[in-house]
Design an enzyme around this catalytic site. Structure first.
Site, PDB file in Angstrom:
ATOM      1  CG  ASP A   1      -1.600  -1.278   1.514  1.00 27.85           C
ATOM      2  OD1 ASP A   1      -1.882  -2.011   0.557  1.00 27.85           O
ATOM      3  OD2 ASP A   1      -1.840  -1.578   2.705  1.00 27.85           O
TER       4      ASP A   1
ATOM      5  CD  GLU B   1      -8.524  -3.426  -0.815  1.00 28.45           C
ATOM      6  OE1 GLU B   1      -9.210  -3.592   0.202  1.00 28.45           O
ATOM      7  OE2 GLU B   1      -7.539  -4.145  -1.087  1.00 28.45           O
TER       8      GLU B   1
END
Length: 341
Positions: free
Chosen positions: A52, A223
């Site tokens: 991420d 997401e």
């Protein structure tokens, strides 16, 4: 979920106790008449299980802020990495941890960073809450330097409830270059919200209709939202598929406003069976003043089956003449050295 060159032997050494070594660039001894060699970092750009990644540019340095990719109970800190040239990376360990965020206990995910008024604000998710009855959500930390140390800014989560079905994770802070307004864009569980931040980042300003959280979920969104502006258009990007599987990928849409409507164009980053699988949850960096773009993302090395075994990589991101994004070619060589001026 997460909302996650160096030889494989270094990857095997990675973990919470592994000390990152700073690579030192060597000056070429060739004469001025000789061409300098093409220095490249290689992917992954630094050792360790990290996912991420949020890429940013501060003080003529590239920065990457990733999730430490491990079991939720072990995700209790954030490291950061800086580089003058995209090749030599320096680790800044534990820029924020749960000892400085009393309400955070685990699952510290997907830091998002922005500078405002010479202070640095780190937005992050914590605790992986599954309902409004639990403590956790999206928090904010602040520091006077991009490498921290950061401290809790609010003493509580900024977003601690589900709105429009969006789990409060995977936050991104977007500054609209057209009017300077800052927005929080976030959301897991296949829903994405945008909210207008107050100027001091302590809360939100309701929209004209009285609502605080506006849903902007495009087709197939899961997401990992990200937004940037190029050529007057708003590019909205997100991750699709399951984060532990090989089909994790990045898609995008384009609109005339940060509120959309966003019509899915297609995928631009996905697995390459010859390179890696599970490529997703990315960010984008633009070289200031130039139409040069990099995508920072995580992927899973070939042969890895552990969901948390993810590494951080950088490759070029390019556009077609019509403004559409070209499919990203994942590489093991990464990108050439690029100094910021």
């Amino acid at each position: 979920m997460k909302k996650y060159l160096l030889p494989v032997c270094l990857l095997l050494l990675s973990g919470p106790s592994f000390a990152q070594k700073t690579k030192t660039a060597k000056k070429p001894k060739a004469s001025s008449a000789q061409q300098k060699p093409d220095r490249r970092a290689g992917n992954p750009i630094f050792p360790g299980w990290y996912a991420d990644p949020e890429g940013a540019i501060f003080q003529k340095q590239y920065w990457v802020y990733p999730t430490y990719s491990a079991k939720y109970e072990d995700q209790i800190f954030f490291d950061a990495f800086s580089s003058p040239d995209l090749v030599t990376w320096t680790k800044h360990p534990a820029i924020l941890d749960t000892t400085r965020v009393k309400w955070a206990k685990k699952a510290m995910w997907a830091p998002a960073i922005i500078e405002k008024d010479k202070r640095y604000y780190l937005f992050f998710g914590a605790n992986d809450i599954q309902s409004d009855k639990e403590t956790g959500g999206i928090g904010v930390a602040v520091a006077d330097k991009p490498g921290g140390p950061y401290k809790d800014y609010l003493g509580k989560p900024l977003v601690d409830k589900f709105h429009n079905g969006a789990q409060p994770i995977d936050q991104f802070v977007f500054k609209d270059p057209k009017d300077g307004q800052h927005y929080l864009i976030y959301g897991g569980w296949k829903h994405c919200n945008i909210a207008k931040l107050k100027s001091d980042f302590t809360g939100f300003v309701p929209f004209e209709d009285g609502n605080t959280f506006r849903e902007i979920t495009p087709q197939q969104y899961v997401e990992g939202p990200f937004m940037f502006v190029r050529g007057g258009k708003y590019y909205f990007m997100w991750s699709e598929g399951g984060w532990t599987g090989p089909n994790y990928s990045v898609a995008y849409a384009v609109a005339d406003s940060p509120f959309g409507p966003f019509q899915r164009v297609g995928k631009i980053l996905q697995q390459d069976p010859s390179i890696a699988t599970g490529a997703g949850h990315h960010s984008v960096m633009q070289v200031p003043g130039k139409d040069e773009w990099y995508i920072v993302y995580h992927r899973r090395p070939l042969g890895e089956t552990n969901g948390n075994h993810r590494v951080t990589c950088i490759d070029r991101m390019e556009f077609n003449a019509d403004g559409s994004i070209k499919p990203v070619q994942m590489t093991n060589t990464s990108v050439s050295a690029k100094l910021l001026r």
